[in-house]
Design an enzyme around this catalytic site. Structure first.
Site, PDB file in Angstrom:
ATOM      1  N   LYS A   1       6.466   9.506  -8.687  1.00  0.00           N
ATOM      2  CA  LYS A   1       6.548   8.884 -10.014  1.00  0.00           C
ATOM      3  C   LYS A   1       5.519   9.510 -10.962  1.00  0.00           C
ATOM      4  O   LYS A   1       5.836   9.833 -12.111  1.00  0.00           O
ATOM      5  CB  LYS A   1       6.339   7.367  -9.891  1.00  0.00           C
ATOM      6  CG  LYS A   1       7.534   6.684  -9.245  1.00  0.00           C
ATOM      7  CD  LYS A   1       7.238   5.270  -8.752  1.00  0.00           C
ATOM      8  CE  LYS A   1       8.425   4.750  -7.946  1.00  0.00           C
ATOM      9  NZ  LYS A   1       8.180   3.482  -7.256  1.00  0.00           N
TER      10      LYS A   1
ATOM     11  N   GLN B   1       3.409  -0.835  -6.521  1.00  0.00           N
ATOM     12  CA  GLN B   1       4.326  -0.338  -5.499  1.00  0.00           C
ATOM     13  C   GLN B   1       4.541  -1.379  -4.391  1.00  0.00           C
ATOM     14  O   GLN B   1       3.594  -1.950  -3.869  1.00  0.00           O
ATOM     15  CB  GLN B   1       3.781   0.972  -4.902  1.00  0.00           C
ATOM     16  CG  GLN B   1       4.703   1.646  -3.923  1.00  0.00           C
ATOM     17  CD  GLN B   1       6.017   2.123  -4.556  1.00  0.00           C
ATOM     18  OE1 GLN B   1       6.039   2.675  -5.653  1.00  0.00           O
ATOM     19  NE2 GLN B   1       7.121   1.878  -3.871  1.00  0.00           N
TER      20      GLN B   1
ATOM     21  N   ASP C   1       9.645  -2.337 -13.946  1.00  0.00           N
ATOM     22  CA  ASP C   1      10.447  -2.482 -12.722  1.00  0.00           C
ATOM     23  C   ASP C   1      11.489  -3.591 -12.884  1.00  0.00           C
ATOM     24  O   ASP C   1      12.411  -3.710 -12.080  1.00  0.00           O
ATOM     25  CB  ASP C   1       9.534  -2.875 -11.552  1.00  0.00           C
ATOM     26  CG  ASP C   1       9.272  -1.715 -10.614  1.00  0.00           C
ATOM     27  OD1 ASP C   1      10.041  -0.741 -10.648  1.00  0.00           O
ATOM     28  OD2 ASP C   1       8.307  -1.809  -9.833  1.00  0.00           O
TER      29      ASP C   1
END
Ligand code: NAD
Length: 297
Positions: A54, A98, A121
């Site tokens: 990412k 994460q 997200d």
């Protein structure tokens, strides 16, 4: 005739090109640069790989990025303090913690602490709610969003089709259902969700015009579970032992590729299908967050 392959790598590369153009336009026209903070708690090797991918992609596109790595023994207070700092940092438009964090970390509480405007997200309840009711000023979760883009750019219109989603997780299965059923261009499907408690699973999957497998079980979907001519999207990423593979494993999806490809009309491979789209949509969401936070239409 075997299925045509839906090339996620190629479609994602096109989305990244568009992302890079948008980043360049934001710098040129508004003098702003999108920023993404990625937080990794612990040292899970797969998570480390995802986080690095990412950050690398941000650099390639001209997006500012920060990687914050906390010890695997980090406390909730430490994680929440970092989230609070990032919520208040104007260089940062998107925050991603994460998953999965170590067991002492309450993931739901961490997600709830992220400013919804920076929740790229789309795990925060506010954004999940907005997605469900079809509001455009929130975010769409990256993996299901990537699948919708894959369908759209492969010329597959779900309208009036029967889409069957296998799996009901909060990050893939449930939002996938919500997106496919929307009264909106590129959606309008009739949706069935099957899961671990479904009794007649294969009977239902055989009715699917579009079958989306998000289970996390290697090669679970076999040809006898698929209707001839169906479009099959394989979300699964499973490591299976393979003495000939790099590091003694290979990645396989939730679909038994060869036999299902012989029956389907279109199919996504693993790797190179859904995976590359997830990161493309994360970048897209970060750019959107930057625009919303700067009042850019
Ligand atoms: P999860 O474990 O949270 O959910 C799995 C779902 O599958 C559950 O809802 C469960 O009900 C269902 N399930 C499990 N066993 C079943 C069975 N025998 N029959 C029917 N349903 C069953 O997983 P997830 O986070 O949704 O991820 C699913 C898969 O997708 C994993 O392999 C994961 O690695 C992969 N994934 C890929 C991406 C990507 O970018 N390509 C992103 C997220 C997840």
């Amino acid at each position: 005739m075997p299925a045509s392959i839906i090339d996620g790598k190629m479609i994602a590369a096109k989305v990244h090109e568009e992302n890079a153009e948008e980043v360049a336009a934001l710098a040129r026209d508004y003098n702003v640069q999108p920023g993404l903070a990625v937080v990794l708690v612990g040292d899970d090797p797969a998570s480390r790989v995802y986080v690095n991918m990412k950050v690398r992609k941000c650099k390639e596109l001209g997006i500012y990025s920060e990687k914050h790595v906390l010890e695997k023994t980090a406390s909730m207070d430490e994680v929440l303090a970092l989230v609070d700092q990032l919520n208040n940092d104007t260089r940062i438009n998107g925050i991603l913690v994460q998953s999965p964090p170590p067991p002492q970390i309450d993931e739901d509480a961490v997600v709830a602490a992220i400013n919804p405007a920076k929740d790229v997200d789309c795990f925060h309840a506010e954004n999940v709610g907005k997605m469900l009711i079809g509001k455009q000023d929130g975010f769409v979760p990256c993996t299901p969003y990537g699948i919708m883009k894959l369908l759209e750019r492969s010329g597959i219109d779900p309208s009036g089709k029967h889409a069957v989603v296998i799996g009901r997780s909060n990050i893939v299965g449930k939002p996938m259902m919500a997106l496919l059923v929307q009264k909106a261009k590129g959606a309008n499907a009739t949706v069935t969700c099957v899961h671990s408690r479904t009794k007649n699973l294969a009977e239902l999957t055989r009715q699917a015009d579009i079958l989306i497998a998000a289970i996390g079980k290697p090669e679970f979907v076999t040809a006898d579970m698929v209707k001839k001519g169906a479009v099959v999207v394989d979300v699964g990423i499973n490591r299976v032992d393979d003495p000939n593979g790099r590091d003694n494993y290979q990645l396989v999806g939730d679909v038994k590729f060869d036999e299902v490809a012989a029956k389907a009309s279109m199919i996504t491979p693993v790797p190179g299908g859904v995976g590359p789209m997830t990161i493309a949509m994360l970048m897209h969401n970060t750019i959107k967050a930057c625009k919303l936070q700067n009042g850019i239409g």
